[in-house]
Scaffold this motif. Structure first.
Motif, PDB file in Angstrom:
ATOM      1  N   ALA A 107      -5.457   2.683   3.697  1.00 12.42           N
ATOM      2  CA  ALA A 107      -6.826   3.177   3.891  1.00 12.42           C
ATOM      3  C   ALA A 107      -7.113   4.332   2.963  1.00 12.42           C
ATOM      4  CB  ALA A 107      -7.021   3.609   5.353  1.00 12.42           C
ATOM      5  N   GLY A 108      -6.102   5.215   2.786  1.00 14.31           N
ATOM      6  CA  GLY A 108      -6.265   6.338   1.868  1.00 14.31           C
ATOM      7  C   GLY A 108      -6.454   5.873   0.447  1.00 14.31           C
ATOM      8  N   CYS A 109      -5.677   4.864   0.038  1.00 14.38           N
ATOM      9  CA  CYS A 109      -5.816   4.318  -1.319  1.00 14.38           C
ATOM     10  C   CYS A 109      -7.182   3.696  -1.516  1.00 14.38           C
ATOM     11  CB  CYS A 109      -4.740   3.266  -1.572  1.00 14.38           C
ATOM     12  SG  CYS A 109      -3.076   3.950  -1.668  1.00 14.38           S
ATOM     13  N   SER A 110      -7.662   2.986  -0.479  1.00  8.97           N
ATOM     14  CA  SER A 110      -8.958   2.319  -0.557  1.00  8.97           C
ATOM     15  C   SER A 110     -10.087   3.326  -0.705  1.00  8.97           C
ATOM     16  CB  SER A 110      -9.165   1.465   0.692  1.00  8.97           C
ATOM     17  OG  SER A 110     -10.447   0.895   0.694  1.00  8.97           O
ATOM     18  N   SER A 111      -9.976   4.465   0.013  1.00  6.92           N
ATOM     19  CA  SER A 111     -11.056   5.452  -0.006  1.00  6.92           C
ATOM     20  C   SER A 111     -11.177   6.142  -1.351  1.00  6.92           C
ATOM     21  CB  SER A 111     -10.836   6.486   1.102  1.00  6.92           C
ATOM     22  OG  SER A 111      -9.677   7.251   0.842  1.00  6.92           O
ATOM     23  N   THR A 112     -10.091   6.221  -2.102  1.00  8.06           N
ATOM     24  CA  THR A 112     -10.143   6.888  -3.413  1.00  8.06           C
ATOM     25  C   THR A 112     -10.243   5.899  -4.569  1.00  8.06           C
ATOM     26  OG1 THR A 112      -7.722   6.956  -3.504  1.00  8.06           O
ATOM     27  CG2 THR A 112      -8.845   8.887  -2.593  1.00  8.06           C
ATOM     28  N   ALA A 113     -10.137   4.611  -4.296  1.00 11.96           N
ATOM     29  CA  ALA A 113     -10.228   3.614  -5.366  1.00 11.96           C
ATOM     30  C   ALA A 113     -11.645   3.587  -5.929  1.00 11.96           C
ATOM     31  CB  ALA A 113      -9.853   2.237  -4.833  1.00 11.96           C
ATOM     32  N   PRO A 114     -11.801   3.367  -7.240  1.00 10.02           N
ATOM     33  CA  PRO A 114     -13.139   3.255  -7.823  1.00 10.02           C
ATOM     34  C   PRO A 114     -13.901   2.096  -7.202  1.00 10.02           C
ATOM     35  CG  PRO A 114     -11.464   3.473  -9.527  1.00 10.02           C
ATOM     36  CD  PRO A 114     -10.735   3.235  -8.244  1.00 10.02           C
ATOM     37  N   PRO A 115     -15.221   2.159  -7.175  1.00 11.57           N
ATOM     38  CA  PRO A 115     -16.004   1.053  -6.615  1.00 11.57           C
ATOM     39  C   PRO A 115     -15.779  -0.240  -7.391  1.00 11.57           C
ATOM     40  CG  PRO A 115     -17.423   2.618  -7.769  1.00 11.57           C
ATOM     41  CD  PRO A 115     -16.077   3.247  -7.679  1.00 11.57           C
ATOM     42  N   PHE A 134     -22.998   2.156  -3.273  1.00  9.90           N
ATOM     43  CA  PHE A 134     -23.298   2.815  -2.007  1.00  9.90           C
ATOM     44  C   PHE A 134     -23.092   1.897  -0.799  1.00  9.90           C
ATOM     45  CE2 PHE A 134     -26.314   6.011  -4.251  1.00  9.90           C
ATOM     46  CZ  PHE A 134     -25.248   6.863  -4.476  1.00  9.90           C
ATOM     47  N   GLN A 135     -23.237   0.601  -1.007  1.00 12.71           N
ATOM     48  CA  GLN A 135     -22.969  -0.335   0.082  1.00 12.71           C
ATOM     49  C   GLN A 135     -21.474  -0.394   0.377  1.00 12.71           C
ATOM     50  OE1 GLN A 135     -24.918  -3.751  -1.563  1.00 12.71           O
ATOM     51  NE2 GLN A 135     -26.949  -3.119  -0.830  1.00 12.71           N
ATOM     52  N   GLU A 136     -20.674  -0.304  -0.673  1.00 18.96           N
ATOM     53  CA  GLU A 136     -19.225  -0.315  -0.498  1.00 18.96           C
ATOM     54  C   GLU A 136     -18.718   1.022   0.036  1.00 18.96           C
ATOM     55  OE1 GLU A 136     -15.148  -0.502  -3.211  1.00 18.96           O
ATOM     56  OE2 GLU A 136     -17.047  -1.079  -4.119  1.00 18.96           O
ATOM     57  N   LYS A 137     -19.285   2.104  -0.495  1.00 17.97           N
ATOM     58  CA  LYS A 137     -18.809   3.453  -0.143  1.00 17.97           C
ATOM     59  C   LYS A 137     -19.952   4.231   0.502  1.00 17.97           C
ATOM     60  CE  LYS A 137     -15.233   3.571  -3.709  1.00 17.97           C
ATOM     61  NZ  LYS A 137     -14.073   3.767  -2.822  1.00 17.97           N
ATOM     62  N   HIS A 176     -22.878   7.635  -0.369  1.00 14.80           N
ATOM     63  CA  HIS A 176     -24.344   7.709  -0.284  1.00 14.80           C
ATOM     64  C   HIS A 176     -24.761   8.946   0.507  1.00 14.80           C
ATOM     65  CE1 HIS A 176     -28.426   6.150   1.197  1.00 14.80           C
ATOM     66  NE2 HIS A 176     -28.550   6.454  -0.078  1.00 14.80           N
ATOM     67  N   LYS A 177     -24.081   9.220   1.604  1.00 10.57           N
ATOM     68  CA  LYS A 177     -24.389  10.413   2.388  1.00 10.57           C
ATOM     69  C   LYS A 177     -24.172  11.679   1.561  1.00 10.57           C
ATOM     70  CE  LYS A 177     -23.090   8.294   6.816  1.00 10.57           C
ATOM     71  NZ  LYS A 177     -22.113   8.324   7.941  1.00 10.57           N
ATOM     72  N   ASP A 178     -23.089  11.686   0.796  1.00 12.40           N
ATOM     73  CA  ASP A 178     -22.794  12.845  -0.052  1.00 12.40           C
ATOM     74  C   ASP A 178     -23.847  13.002  -1.154  1.00 12.40           C
ATOM     75  OD1 ASP A 178     -20.457  13.328   1.390  1.00 12.40           O
ATOM     76  OD2 ASP A 178     -19.225  12.122   0.045  1.00 12.40           O
ATOM     77  N   ALA A 179     -24.283  11.883  -1.709  1.00 16.58           N
ATOM     78  CA  ALA A 179     -25.299  11.919  -2.768  1.00 16.58           C
ATOM     79  C   ALA A 179     -26.629  12.432  -2.219  1.00 16.58           C
ATOM     80  CB  ALA A 179     -25.472  10.534  -3.389  1.00 16.58           C
ATOM     81  N   THR A 181     -11.028  16.439  -6.798  1.00 14.72           N
ATOM     82  CA  THR A 181     -10.687  15.056  -6.457  1.00 14.72           C
ATOM     83  C   THR A 181     -11.451  14.577  -5.218  1.00 14.72           C
ATOM     84  OG1 THR A 181      -8.809  15.664  -5.051  1.00 14.72           O
ATOM     85  CG2 THR A 181      -8.369  15.354  -7.412  1.00 14.72           C
ATOM     86  N   ASP A 182     -12.304  15.426  -4.669  1.00 16.52           N
ATOM     87  CA  ASP A 182     -13.118  15.074  -3.506  1.00 16.52           C
ATOM     88  C   ASP A 182     -14.515  14.695  -3.996  1.00 16.52           C
ATOM     89  OD1 ASP A 182     -15.164  15.777  -1.337  1.00 16.52           O
ATOM     90  OD2 ASP A 182     -13.297  15.856  -0.217  1.00 16.52           O
ATOM     91  N   PHE A 183     -14.962  13.482  -3.684  1.00 13.27           N
ATOM     92  CA  PHE A 183     -16.260  13.022  -4.198  1.00 13.27           C
ATOM     93  C   PHE A 183     -17.400  13.931  -3.759  1.00 13.27           C
ATOM     94  CE2 PHE A 183     -20.237  10.717  -3.863  1.00 13.27           C
ATOM     95  CZ  PHE A 183     -20.350  10.151  -5.121  1.00 13.27           C
ATOM     96  N   SER A 184     -17.401  14.342  -2.505  1.00 18.03           N
ATOM     97  CA  SER A 184     -18.462  15.192  -1.989  1.00 18.03           C
ATOM     98  C   SER A 184     -18.577  16.490  -2.790  1.00 18.03           C
ATOM     99  CB  SER A 184     -18.200  15.512  -0.510  1.00 18.03           C
ATOM    100  OG  SER A 184     -19.186  16.383  -0.006  1.00 18.03           O
ATOM    101  N   ASP A 185     -17.443  17.112  -3.066  1.00 10.21           N
ATOM    102  CA  ASP A 185     -17.440  18.350  -3.852  1.00 10.21           C
ATOM    103  C   ASP A 185     -17.856  18.082  -5.293  1.00 10.21           C
ATOM    104  OD1 ASP A 185     -16.550  19.696  -1.616  1.00 10.21           O
ATOM    105  OD2 ASP A 185     -14.445  19.647  -2.217  1.00 10.21           O
ATOM    106  N   ALA A 186     -17.367  16.975  -5.855  1.00 10.17           N
ATOM    107  CA  ALA A 186     -17.647  16.662  -7.253  1.00 10.17           C
ATOM    108  C   ALA A 186     -19.121  16.414  -7.492  1.00 10.17           C
ATOM    109  CB  ALA A 186     -16.829  15.448  -7.694  1.00 10.17           C
TER     110      ALA A 186
END
Length: 203
Positions: free
Chosen positions: A15-23, A33-36, A40-43, A116-121
């Motif tokens: 699950a951790g690998c999936s969450s950081t894998a590129p779309p 955004f449908q996949e991740k 979308h919430k972070d954006a 490395t955190d999408f929300s922060d990035a």
């Protein structure tokens, strides 16, 4: 019991690998955004905080890291074969440099922000786009010129240092074109993304 524990640990790791894998489909903002859905919430949070359209930092992020959380620039080599560090300190989704990232954290009080955190990035990129508008007057929707600022820095952009790099302006235009494509795609799916699963089911 031991087998169940191992299976649980494996599931957590996957699950951790999936969450950081590129779309899987980075060419389409709706598919991303449908996949991740958390992205979308972070954006949207970035857009609300910095009043920057989501497609601009997303197009820049595509160019900078291809949405890889641990992206780094190439290594430098001495005498052609001895590794000697990296060509720059850029790192993470946004490829933010050490100094610029530190400035962002100081400016926003986001002390524990992680590249490395999408929300922060994406929040960092929203901050940079807004600062670019304030410092150099570039509209926040102008991804081409925003990207030139992002690559050359605010002072470099003022001095037009990008004109000395024949490859950079075409890349910036490519980012601008992708931003426009993302904007058109997002216009068509934003409503369904906002409604979420239950809203679409009841619609």
């Amino acid at each position: 019991m031991r087998t169940l524990g191992l299976l649980a640990a494996l599931a957590t790791a996957l699950a951790g690998c999936s969450s950081t894998a590129p779309p899987r489909n980075p060419e389409n903002l709706c598919a991303i955004f449908q996949e991740k859905k958390e992205w979308h919430k972070d954006a949207l949070a970035m857009q609300k905080r910095w009043n920057v359209p989501v497609q601009v930092p997303m197009a820049m992020m595509y160019q900078e890291s291809s949405f890889r959380h641990d992206a780094r620039p190439p290594k430098k080599y001495i005498m052609g074969f001895i590794p000697w560090g990296r060509v720059s300190s850029a790192y993470g989704y946004s490829q933010a440099l050490d100094g610029t990232w530190a400035e962002y954290k100081k400016s926003t009080g986001h002390t524990f922000a992680d590249r490395t955190d999408f929300s922060d990035a994406i929040d960092f990129m929203g901050w940079y786009v807004r600062r670019t508008n304030k410092i150099n007057g570039v509209p926040v929707s102008n991804a081409t010129d925003v990207y030139l600022n992002y690559h050359e820095g605010w002072t470099g952009y003022k001095r037009r240092s990008y004109l000395k790099k024949t490859w950079l302006v075409p890349v910036a235009r490519k980012v601008g074109a992708r931003s426009n494509t993302y904007a058109a795609q997002y216009q068509g799916c934003k409503g369904s993304l906002d409604r979420g699963f239950w809203g679409n089911l009841l619609n």
